[in-house]
Design a protein around this motif. Structure first.
Motif, mmCIF file in Angstrom:
data_model
loop_
_atom_site.group_PDB
_atom_site.id
_atom_site.type_symbol
_atom_site.label_atom_id
_atom_site.label_comp_id
_atom_site.label_asym_id
_atom_site.label_seq_id
_atom_site.Cartn_x
_atom_site.Cartn_y
_atom_site.Cartn_z
ATOM 1 N N GLY A 1 0.844 -1.144 0.076
ATOM 2 C CA GLY A 1 -0.138 -0.068 -0.025
ATOM 3 C C GLY A 1 0.880 1.288 -0.040
ATOM 4 O O GLY A 1 2.019 1.094 -0.017
ATOM 5 N N ASN A 2 0.300 2.533 0.120
ATOM 6 C CA ASN A 2 0.841 3.649 0.069
ATOM 7 C C ASN A 2 1.441 4.178 1.594
ATOM 8 O O ASN A 2 0.322 4.322 2.295
ATOM 9 C CB ASN A 2 0.015 4.772 -0.632
ATOM 10 C CG ASN A 2 0.447 6.263 -0.692
ATOM 11 O OD1 ASN A 2 0.927 6.684 0.137
ATOM 12 N ND2 ASN A 2 0.646 6.343 -1.966
ATOM 13 N N PHE A 3 2.562 4.001 1.904
ATOM 14 C CA PHE A 3 3.033 4.395 3.100
ATOM 15 C C PHE A 3 2.514 5.762 3.587
ATOM 16 O O PHE A 3 2.222 5.839 4.847
ATOM 17 C CB PHE A 3 4.530 4.274 3.073
ATOM 18 C CG PHE A 3 5.099 4.975 4.413
ATOM 19 C CD1 PHE A 3 4.793 4.355 5.711
ATOM 20 C CD2 PHE A 3 5.900 6.262 4.278
ATOM 21 C CE1 PHE A 3 5.381 4.890 6.824
ATOM 22 C CE2 PHE A 3 6.287 6.556 5.546
ATOM 23 C CZ PHE A 3 6.314 5.987 6.655
ATOM 24 N N THR A 4 2.427 6.746 2.853
ATOM 25 C CA THR A 4 2.063 8.143 3.067
ATOM 26 C C THR A 4 0.601 8.134 3.513
ATOM 27 O O THR A 4 0.174 8.755 4.351
ATOM 28 C CB THR A 4 2.444 9.084 2.035
ATOM 29 O OG1 THR A 4 3.779 9.000 1.590
ATOM 30 C CG2 THR A 4 2.065 10.544 2.419
ATOM 31 N N THR A 5 -0.207 7.452 2.795
ATOM 32 C CA THR A 5 -1.540 7.286 3.128
ATOM 33 C C THR A 5 -1.895 6.561 4.521
ATOM 34 O O THR A 5 -2.776 7.206 5.251
ATOM 35 C CB THR A 5 -2.419 6.529 2.312
ATOM 36 O OG1 THR A 5 -2.114 7.304 0.867
ATOM 37 C CG2 THR A 5 -3.869 6.652 2.300
ATOM 38 N N MET A 6 -1.223 5.427 4.651
ATOM 39 C CA MET A 6 -1.399 4.933 6.022
ATOM 40 C C MET A 6 -0.979 5.527 6.955
ATOM 41 O O MET A 6 -1.561 5.680 8.190
ATOM 42 C CB MET A 6 -0.752 3.630 5.795
ATOM 43 C CG MET A 6 -1.249 2.513 4.828
ATOM 44 S SD MET A 6 -0.533 0.792 5.000
ATOM 45 C CE MET A 6 1.366 1.278 3.977
ATOM 46 N N ALA A 7 0.332 6.315 7.155
ATOM 47 C CA ALA A 7 0.711 7.083 8.159
ATOM 48 C C ALA A 7 -0.123 8.225 8.514
ATOM 49 O O ALA A 7 -0.467 8.569 9.469
ATOM 50 C CB ALA A 7 2.214 7.801 7.593
ATOM 51 N N SER A 8 -0.516 8.956 7.361
ATOM 52 C CA SER A 8 -1.538 10.262 7.435
ATOM 53 C C SER A 8 -2.600 9.817 8.224
ATOM 54 O O SER A 8 -3.432 10.391 8.703
ATOM 55 C CB SER A 8 -1.681 10.803 6.289
ATOM 56 O OG SER A 8 -2.439 10.071 5.374
ATOM 57 N N GLY A 9 -3.235 8.369 8.060
ATOM 58 C CA GLY A 9 -4.426 7.983 8.780
ATOM 59 C C GLY A 9 -4.235 7.431 10.199
ATOM 60 O O GLY A 9 -5.142 7.245 10.794
ATOM 61 N N GLY A 10 -3.089 7.712 10.668
ATOM 62 C CA GLY A 10 -2.698 7.444 11.936
ATOM 63 C C GLY A 10 -2.135 5.891 12.283
ATOM 64 O O GLY A 10 -2.103 5.587 13.440
ATOM 65 N N ALA A 11 -1.803 5.167 11.341
ATOM 66 C CA ALA A 11 -1.476 3.937 11.415
ATOM 67 C C ALA A 11 -0.106 3.512 11.833
ATOM 68 O O ALA A 11 0.898 4.465 11.481
ATOM 69 C CB ALA A 11 -1.697 2.894 10.128
ATOM 70 N N TYR A 12 0.194 2.737 12.769
ATOM 71 C CA TYR A 12 1.588 2.319 13.139
ATOM 72 C C TYR A 12 1.625 0.930 12.862
ATOM 73 O O TYR A 12 2.979 0.544 12.576
ATOM 74 C CB TYR A 12 1.704 2.578 14.576
ATOM 75 C CG TYR A 12 2.078 4.049 15.072
ATOM 76 C CD1 TYR A 12 3.294 4.251 15.318
ATOM 77 C CD2 TYR A 12 0.991 5.030 15.501
ATOM 78 C CE1 TYR A 12 3.739 5.758 15.615
ATOM 79 C CE2 TYR A 12 1.484 6.235 15.349
ATOM 80 C CZ TYR A 12 2.699 6.589 15.931
ATOM 81 O OH TYR A 12 3.121 7.913 16.235
ATOM 82 N N ALA A 13 0.693 0.161 12.853
ATOM 83 C CA ALA A 13 0.795 -1.075 12.515
ATOM 84 C C ALA A 13 0.200 -1.241 10.762
ATOM 85 O O ALA A 13 -0.690 -1.064 10.704
ATOM 86 C CB ALA A 13 -0.182 -2.260 13.340
ATOM 87 N N MET A 14 1.127 -1.606 10.021
ATOM 88 C CA MET A 14 0.927 -1.500 8.372
ATOM 89 C C MET A 14 1.278 -2.874 7.727
ATOM 90 O O MET A 14 2.577 -3.279 7.770
ATOM 91 C CB MET A 14 1.673 -0.479 7.904
ATOM 92 C CG MET A 14 1.454 0.953 8.531
ATOM 93 S SD MET A 14 2.695 2.067 7.692
ATOM 94 C CE MET A 14 2.098 3.472 8.607
ATOM 95 N N SER A 15 0.360 -3.673 7.501
ATOM 96 C CA SER A 15 0.513 -5.066 6.858
ATOM 97 C C SER A 15 0.752 -4.849 5.480
ATOM 98 O O SER A 15 1.314 -6.017 4.916
ATOM 99 C CB SER A 15 -0.581 -5.944 7.067
ATOM 100 O OG SER A 15 -1.974 -5.064 6.272
ATOM 101 N N ALA A 16 0.542 -3.799 4.742
ATOM 102 C CA ALA A 16 0.954 -3.541 3.430
ATOM 103 C C ALA A 16 2.280 -2.501 3.193
ATOM 104 O O ALA A 16 2.230 -1.916 2.279
ATOM 105 C CB ALA A 16 -0.318 -3.111 2.579
#
Length: 407
Positions: free
Chosen positions: A352-367
């Motif tokens: 997935g898109n790291f920037t999008t996941m980070a901006s959504g507040g995710a710390y656990a990222m399976s993608a």
């Protein structure tokens, strides 16, 4: 920590690291003696009560804003005493061997180990973008109900052995001499080996890439040989029981990511009712991974890596100097992992898109994925939704003698 990336969740800084301490291996399987004879009366025995062999691990918001950082709390004590402290935010790493703690986090007067070359023993652990340098001390390490007594540990940035010598820093591209630079208060290496260098360091000083030094003062350190017993040691291998490996169990994470999660680190493989192999398939080390027609002979499963690292120029990388991938939408991919024993499996995964996941507040990222050109690193995203076993080299298990991975 074979390969791992330190990624600020809202900043796109990244550092890759490789397995520290050398590439040696050791075999420390134990044997027991039994006596024979005819007792004068029947003898009954009661099995020892199993110790607590499971501890909590977590991924979530942290002081260093690191995505996919699997952390635990570690208790250390002055050997043989009740003078102890618990250190939080220690990275759980199935890709390295031994406990390494920032000097700034250690308040105990741990006894230092003497070097064969004279003075205090110091060690350099080399990573892809940096090195950890510091003294070797001994501590009783307490994890759940398990104890590794008088275990050699690295005290990173210990001023008593001075700053990192050029022979150490030349092995990386930076000096990981602060918790901020390391991204944690230390590293708990519970990987495939018992010690961080092995027999090679017993007879060689490796002058161009030394792992160990003898320091007669803070400004006088020279490469040295080191006995196996004094090398930074995987604490699991020193437990009285449950000492043949670990299993990491984490819940599944959606491709959009999660803010936090909690899992378990369990000690031993097939030694208690809670750590049996079950239906898991064994993949003996070394692994290889085939991806889009390319076979990566260097491949590994590593909880200390915070992404899946592999080469794919067709996937857009994030802007700036980031190593992470930022495709416009989630990208479904597959690869085949093969163990040295010939066992293989097809694995589906998503980037997935790291920037999008980070901006959504995710710390656990399976993608979360990142670029590498010479290896395929199955980092922490691979652990989500799985139970991953890591068996220590030379140790007997129901799945055979380590080293191996199983899932």
């Amino acid at each position: 920590m074979r390969k791992f990336a330190i990624a600020a969740v809202w900043c796109l800084s990244v550092a890759l690291a490789a397995c520290g301490g050398g590439g040696g291996s050791s075999s420390d399987t134990s044997t027991s003696a039994s006596s024979s004879g005819t007792p004068s009366a029947p003898v009954s025995s009661t099995p020892a009560t199993p110790v607590q062999n499971t501890m909590s691990v977590s991924v979530g918001p942290n002081a260093y804003r690191i995505a996919n950082s699997l952390s635990a709390s570690v208790t250390i004590c002055v050997p043989g005493t009740s003078n102890c402290q618990t250190i939080d935010n220690v990275l759980v790493d199935t890709g390295s061997y031994g406990l390494r703690l920032m000097a700034s986090a250690v308040t105990l007067p741990l006894p230092k180990v003497s070097a064969a070359a004279g003075g205090t023993l110091a060690t350099c652990a080399a990573f892809g973008t940096g090195t950890t340098y510091g003294s070797v001390a001994t501590a009783d390490i307490k994890l759940a109900g398990e104890v590794a007594s008088s275990a050699p540990v690295q005290i990173i940035a210990d001023p008593t052995v001075g700053t990192s010598p050029a022979d150490c820093t030349n092995q990386g591209v930076g000096d990981l001499n602060t918790a901020q630079a390391l991204g944690s208060n230390g590293i708990l290496g519970v990987g495939l080996e018992s010690v961080d260098c092995g027999p090679g360091c017993v007879v060689n000083t490796y002058p161009t890439s030394p792992a160990y030094f003898g320091c007669t003062s803070a400004i006088s350190c020279v490469p040295t040989t080191v006995a196996l017993a004094d090398q930074v040691t995987n604490p699991v291998s020193m437990f009285s029981t449950d000492n043949n490996g670990v299993l990491v169990q984490l819940p599944a994470v959606p491709t959009s990511g999660s803010q936090s999660l909690t899992g378990t680190l369990t000690f031993g493989i097939g030694t208690q009712t809670d750590n049996g192999l079950g239906s898991a398939t064994v993949y003996t080390d070394s692994l290889s991974t085939q991806y889009k027609g390319v076979t990566y002979s260097t491949s590994f499963i590593d909880s200390g890596s915070n992404a899946l690292f592999f080469e794919d120029p067709s996937i857009t990388q994030c802007s700036g100097s980031s190593t992470f991938y930022c495709p416009l939408s989630n990208t479904a991919l597959s690869a085949v992992m093969t163990g040295a024993n010939g066992n293989n499996t097809s694995l589906n995964f998503s980037i997935g898109n790291f920037t999008t996941m980070a901006s959504g507040g995710a710390y656990a990222m399976s993608a979360l994925g990142g670029y590498s050109s010479s290896y395929f690193d199955w980092g922490l995203p691979f652990f989500y939704g799985r139970t991953i076993y890591t068996a220590i080299d030379g140790k007997s298990t129901p799945g055979g003698t380590g080293p191996y991975y199983a899932f």
